[in-house]
Scaffold this motif. Structure first.
Motif, PDB file in Angstrom:
ATOM      1  N   GLN A 128      -1.457  90.753 -19.207  1.00  0.00           N
ATOM      2  CA  GLN A 128      -2.066  92.048 -19.503  1.00  0.00           C
ATOM      3  C   GLN A 128      -3.274  92.220 -18.592  1.00  0.00           C
ATOM      4  OE1 GLN A 128      -3.263  91.618 -23.611  1.00  0.00           O
ATOM      5  NE2 GLN A 128      -1.320  92.389 -24.410  1.00  0.00           N
ATOM      6  N   GLY A 129      -3.726  93.450 -18.447  1.00  0.00           N
ATOM      7  CA  GLY A 129      -4.899  93.690 -17.621  1.00  0.00           C
ATOM      8  C   GLY A 129      -6.051  94.377 -18.314  1.00  0.00           C
ATOM      9  N   TRP A 130      -5.925  94.619 -19.620  1.00  0.00           N
ATOM     10  CA  TRP A 130      -6.876  95.488 -20.312  1.00  0.00           C
ATOM     11  C   TRP A 130      -8.260  94.872 -20.487  1.00  0.00           C
ATOM     12  CZ3 TRP A 130      -8.621  95.353 -25.670  1.00  0.00           C
ATOM     13  CH2 TRP A 130      -8.234  94.180 -26.357  1.00  0.00           C
ATOM     14  N   LEU A 131      -8.385  93.552 -20.310  1.00  0.00           N
ATOM     15  CA  LEU A 131      -9.703  92.912 -20.417  1.00  0.00           C
ATOM     16  C   LEU A 131     -10.222  92.460 -19.061  1.00  0.00           C
ATOM     17  CD1 LEU A 131      -9.364  90.835 -23.727  1.00  0.00           C
ATOM     18  CD2 LEU A 131     -10.589  92.982 -23.350  1.00  0.00           C
ATOM     19  N   SER A 132      -9.792  93.149 -17.994  1.00  0.00           N
ATOM     20  CA  SER A 132     -10.255  92.794 -16.650  1.00  0.00           C
ATOM     21  C   SER A 132     -11.739  93.077 -16.473  1.00  0.00           C
ATOM     22  CB  SER A 132      -9.455  93.575 -15.599  1.00  0.00           C
ATOM     23  OG  SER A 132      -8.111  93.129 -15.574  1.00  0.00           O
ATOM     24  N   SER A 185     -12.124  86.514 -34.205  1.00  0.00           N
ATOM     25  CA  SER A 185     -10.835  86.240 -33.569  1.00  0.00           C
ATOM     26  C   SER A 185     -10.397  84.796 -33.745  1.00  0.00           C
ATOM     27  CB  SER A 185     -10.919  86.575 -32.078  1.00  0.00           C
ATOM     28  OG  SER A 185      -9.666  86.421 -31.455  1.00  0.00           O
ATOM     29  N   GLY A 186     -11.348  83.856 -33.720  1.00  0.00           N
ATOM     30  CA  GLY A 186     -11.007  82.443 -33.826  1.00  0.00           C
ATOM     31  C   GLY A 186     -11.436  81.686 -32.588  1.00  0.00           C
ATOM     32  N   LYS A 187     -10.901  80.476 -32.436  1.00  0.00           N
ATOM     33  CA  LYS A 187     -11.353  79.593 -31.370  1.00  0.00           C
ATOM     34  C   LYS A 187     -10.762  79.916 -30.008  1.00  0.00           C
ATOM     35  CE  LYS A 187      -9.978  75.866 -33.448  1.00  0.00           C
ATOM     36  NZ  LYS A 187      -9.670  74.438 -33.731  1.00  0.00           N
ATOM     37  N   SER A 188      -9.766  80.805 -29.962  1.00  0.00           N
ATOM     38  CA  SER A 188      -9.151  81.177 -28.691  1.00  0.00           C
ATOM     39  C   SER A 188      -8.994  82.683 -28.611  1.00  0.00           C
ATOM     40  CB  SER A 188      -7.784  80.499 -28.541  1.00  0.00           C
ATOM     41  OG  SER A 188      -7.118  80.940 -27.379  1.00  0.00           O
ATOM     42  N   GLY A 189      -9.167  83.219 -27.413  1.00  0.00           N
ATOM     43  CA  GLY A 189      -9.010  84.650 -27.199  1.00  0.00           C
ATOM     44  C   GLY A 189      -7.616  84.995 -26.729  1.00  0.00           C
ATOM     45  N   CYS A 190      -7.383  84.889 -25.425  1.00  0.00           N
ATOM     46  CA  CYS A 190      -6.100  85.250 -24.838  1.00  0.00           C
ATOM     47  C   CYS A 190      -4.944  84.433 -25.413  1.00  0.00           C
ATOM     48  CB  CYS A 190      -6.175  85.056 -23.318  1.00  0.00           C
ATOM     49  SG  CYS A 190      -4.630  85.360 -22.452  1.00  0.00           S
ATOM     50  N   MET A 191      -5.091  83.131 -25.473  1.00  0.00           N
ATOM     51  CA  MET A 191      -3.999  82.283 -25.980  1.00  0.00           C
ATOM     52  C   MET A 191      -3.756  82.510 -27.460  1.00  0.00           C
ATOM     53  SD  MET A 191      -2.208  80.468 -23.942  1.00  0.00           S
ATOM     54  CE  MET A 191      -2.260  80.349 -22.158  1.00  0.00           C
ATOM     55  N   GLY A 192      -4.833  82.778 -28.209  1.00  0.00           N
ATOM     56  CA  GLY A 192      -4.662  83.051 -29.623  1.00  0.00           C
ATOM     57  C   GLY A 192      -4.029  84.405 -29.877  1.00  0.00           C
ATOM     58  N   ASP A 193      -4.279  85.348 -28.985  1.00  0.00           N
ATOM     59  CA  ASP A 193      -3.790  86.709 -29.158  1.00  0.00           C
ATOM     60  C   ASP A 193      -2.356  86.855 -28.641  1.00  0.00           C
ATOM     61  OD1 ASP A 193      -3.560  89.424 -29.567  1.00  0.00           O
ATOM     62  OD2 ASP A 193      -4.973  89.997 -28.009  1.00  0.00           O
ATOM     63  N   GLY A 197      13.861  67.477 -24.718  1.00  0.00           N
ATOM     64  CA  GLY A 197      13.566  66.976 -23.391  1.00  0.00           C
ATOM     65  C   GLY A 197      13.349  68.064 -22.353  1.00  0.00           C
ATOM     66  N   ALA A 198      13.622  69.323 -22.703  1.00  0.00           N
ATOM     67  CA  ALA A 198      13.407  70.423 -21.761  1.00  0.00           C
ATOM     68  C   ALA A 198      11.925  70.577 -21.452  1.00  0.00           C
ATOM     69  CB  ALA A 198      13.965  71.720 -22.331  1.00  0.00           C
ATOM     70  N   ASN A 199      11.636  71.152 -20.279  1.00  0.00           N
ATOM     71  CA  ASN A 199      10.254  71.432 -19.922  1.00  0.00           C
ATOM     72  C   ASN A 199      10.072  72.923 -19.729  1.00  0.00           C
ATOM     73  OD1 ASN A 199      10.136  72.168 -16.816  1.00  0.00           O
ATOM     74  ND2 ASN A 199      11.619  70.500 -17.020  1.00  0.00           N
ATOM     75  N   GLY A 200       8.821  73.360 -19.692  1.00  0.00           N
ATOM     76  CA  GLY A 200       8.569  74.789 -19.536  1.00  0.00           C
ATOM     77  C   GLY A 200       7.166  75.086 -19.071  1.00  0.00           C
ATOM     78  N   VAL A 201       6.931  76.353 -18.776  1.00  0.00           N
ATOM     79  CA  VAL A 201       5.618  76.846 -18.363  1.00  0.00           C
ATOM     80  C   VAL A 201       5.331  78.131 -19.132  1.00  0.00           C
ATOM     81  CG1 VAL A 201       4.177  77.640 -16.458  1.00  0.00           C
ATOM     82  CG2 VAL A 201       5.926  75.894 -16.050  1.00  0.00           C
ATOM     83  N   LEU A 202       4.144  78.224 -19.693  1.00  0.00           N
ATOM     84  CA  LEU A 202       3.693  79.423 -20.397  1.00  0.00           C
ATOM     85  C   LEU A 202       2.433  79.928 -19.717  1.00  0.00           C
ATOM     86  CD1 LEU A 202       3.432  79.863 -24.245  1.00  0.00           C
ATOM     87  CD2 LEU A 202       1.575  80.609 -22.765  1.00  0.00           C
ATOM     88  N   VAL A 203       2.442  81.176 -19.321  1.00  0.00           N
ATOM     89  CA  VAL A 203       1.290  81.813 -18.698  1.00  0.00           C
ATOM     90  C   VAL A 203       0.889  83.020 -19.538  1.00  0.00           C
ATOM     91  CG1 VAL A 203       0.411  83.006 -16.664  1.00  0.00           C
ATOM     92  CG2 VAL A 203       1.992  81.079 -16.391  1.00  0.00           C
ATOM     93  N   ALA A 204      -0.373  83.097 -19.895  1.00  0.00           N
ATOM     94  CA  ALA A 204      -0.893  84.266 -20.617  1.00  0.00           C
ATOM     95  C   ALA A 204      -2.208  84.669 -19.983  1.00  0.00           C
ATOM     96  CB  ALA A 204      -1.083  83.959 -22.097  1.00  0.00           C
ATOM     97  N   SER A 205      -2.372  85.952 -19.739  1.00  0.00           N
ATOM     98  CA  SER A 205      -3.594  86.427 -19.106  1.00  0.00           C
ATOM     99  C   SER A 205      -3.885  87.851 -19.550  1.00  0.00           C
ATOM    100  CB  SER A 205      -3.458  86.387 -17.577  1.00  0.00           C
ATOM    101  OG  SER A 205      -4.646  86.850 -16.954  1.00  0.00           O
ATOM    102  N   GLN A 206      -5.149  88.133 -19.793  1.00  0.00           N
ATOM    103  CA  GLN A 206      -5.576  89.490 -20.107  1.00  0.00           C
ATOM    104  C   GLN A 206      -6.481  90.064 -19.014  1.00  0.00           C
ATOM    105  OE1 GLN A 206      -6.928  88.365 -24.092  1.00  0.00           O
ATOM    106  NE2 GLN A 206      -5.325  89.632 -24.992  1.00  0.00           N
ATOM    107  N   ILE A 207      -6.510  89.350 -17.875  1.00  0.00           N
ATOM    108  CA  ILE A 207      -7.292  89.829 -16.733  1.00  0.00           C
ATOM    109  C   ILE A 207      -6.379  90.046 -15.528  1.00  0.00           C
ATOM    110  CG2 ILE A 207      -9.512  88.944 -17.494  1.00  0.00           C
ATOM    111  CD1 ILE A 207      -7.459  87.021 -14.899  1.00  0.00           C
ATOM    112  N   ALA A 208      -5.075  90.215 -15.767  1.00  0.00           N
ATOM    113  CA  ALA A 208      -4.110  90.496 -14.705  1.00  0.00           C
ATOM    114  C   ALA A 208      -4.155  92.002 -14.432  1.00  0.00           C
ATOM    115  CB  ALA A 208      -2.708  90.043 -15.098  1.00  0.00           C
TER     116      ALA A 208
END
Length: 385
Positions: free
Chosen positions: A169-173, A193-201, A247-258
């Protein structure tokens, strides 16, 4: 049932975003009516909001405590059947627990609570009371997400090997919380909000979608959390490496400054035989990529989809369905189950598929483990519940 289910609401008054979304979703199938509310902590705004929604003045309350107590004393054919909670994160647990204690079923906007311990207490209470709880992880309501989940479950992709999920997301750029943006203000405030912003949201949405479609559970993670915008108190960007229980692997990307992105949630799941791709901004389409066959495009409304996908489709093929319909599907499935429970009958099997307290616990655990991993010098952190 020969009547609508009666809904109460905490939060969601005039000017609130998510409360209106919940009311639209609840009203979509004509099976629910809003009968009462404690719509704001401001008495004037609560009164005004109640009038706008045509609530009876005596059932437009100023506090959730007053509402739950008074509703519980009304005759069974008048009081609310369930309570929907659409407040900031820190105000989820108390009204949910009180509602369950007074015999009311509960709908909670994600995340389920402020802490993991609170989520566990809610699970215990739900198990003690036998009441229903819906957690509105919206993206689980899309027909093509149901399609993807069931194709994986049926083994069409073979053993899952890799999962890539992103939510930019880009709304908090900018430092919008200092410019009068109410949504930004509470979502970036650790006290609300808690201990995390972007990841928690939004990171929790991505994690839930990865587990929901794949049927797998995250067992380890390695997180890098960032505060990009100077002056912000919580993370607004992050990257997480994932390990799953097969056993699978993965990648998670979250951003509010995109900058420039809206709600570009996308997931790709790869198995031995092929992969799938789904994007929230083009939700009617599921792309299937086969190892030995041409790419296949599946569309909402096709008679060739799984029964679960068709059960959650509302219009003929070619008529767009989106965020509101997905939200409505969660409410409809919850309503079908609650109506069946009230009448002592069995709900349709397809209606049993909606997020609940277990998903809420995993969401809160994801937040805890991501924050812990981000502060650790270790490469991998066990996903502890």
């Amino acid at each position: 049932m020969n009547r609508k289910l009666r809904m109460g609401m905490v939060g969601g008054g005039k000017g609130a975003f998510i409360g209106a979304i919940h009311r639209i979703a609840a009203n979509m199938d004509g099976m629910i009516e809003l009968v009462c509310g404690a719509l704001s902590t401001s008495p004037d705004k609560a009164n005004e909001s109640g009038k706008m929604l045509f609530l009876s003045p005596e059932r437009s309350y100023h506090t959730y405590e007053d509402m739950i107590k008074k509703e519980s004393k009304l005759p069974a054919d008048q009081r609310m059947d369930f309570l929907t909670i659409v407040t900031p994160n820190h105000a989820h647990f108390a009204p949910a627990m009180m509602a369950l204690d007074h015999g009311f079923h509960v709908v909670i906007d994600k995340p389920i609570s402020f802490t993991l311990d609170e989520a566990k207490q809610l699970k215990k209470k739900v198990e003690e009371t036998g009441l229903l709880l819906l957690l509105t992880h919206t993206y689980a309501g899309y027909p093509m997400v149901k399609q993807a989940r069931n194709m994986v479950k049926n083994g069409e992709l073979g053993k899952i090997r890799k999962i890539l999920v992103e939510y930019p997301q880009g709304w908090l750029s900018r430092l919008s919380e200092k410019d009068g943006n109410a949504q930004a203000e509470w979502r970036t405030d650790p006290a609300r909000s808690g201990k995390s912003g972007c990841m928690g949201d939004i990171g929790t949405h991505a994690a839930h979608l990865a587990e929901y479609i794949s049927g797998l559970k995250i067992t380890k993670l390695c997180a890098d959390l960032n505060i990009v915008v100077e002056g912000r108190k919580l993370d607004d960007d992050g990257n997480v490496l994932l390990r799953f229980d097969n056993g699978a692997n993965g990648v998670l990307v979250a951003s509010q400054i995109a900058a420039g992105e809206e709600n570009a949630l996308r997931i790709r799941v790869y198995g031995e035989k092929g992969g799938l791709e789904w994007a929230q901004q083009e939700p009617n389409t599921l792309i299937m990529k086969w190892l030995d066959e041409p790419i296949q495009i599946l569309r909402t409304g096709s008679h060739r989809l799984t029964k679960e996908a068709n059960f959650n489709s509302r219009t003929p093929a070619g008529h767009p369905e989106g965020y509101l319909e997905a939200f409505g599907n969660l409410y409809r499935n919850f309503t079908l189950c609650l109506s069946a429970k009230i009448e002592g009958r069995t709900a349709p099997a397809e209606a049993l598929d909606f997020p609940s307290v277990d998903e809420g616990i995993r969401g809160m655990a994801f937040i805890d483990n991501v924050v812990r991993s981000g502060l650790s010098n270790e490469k991998w952190t066990n996903f502890d519940l």
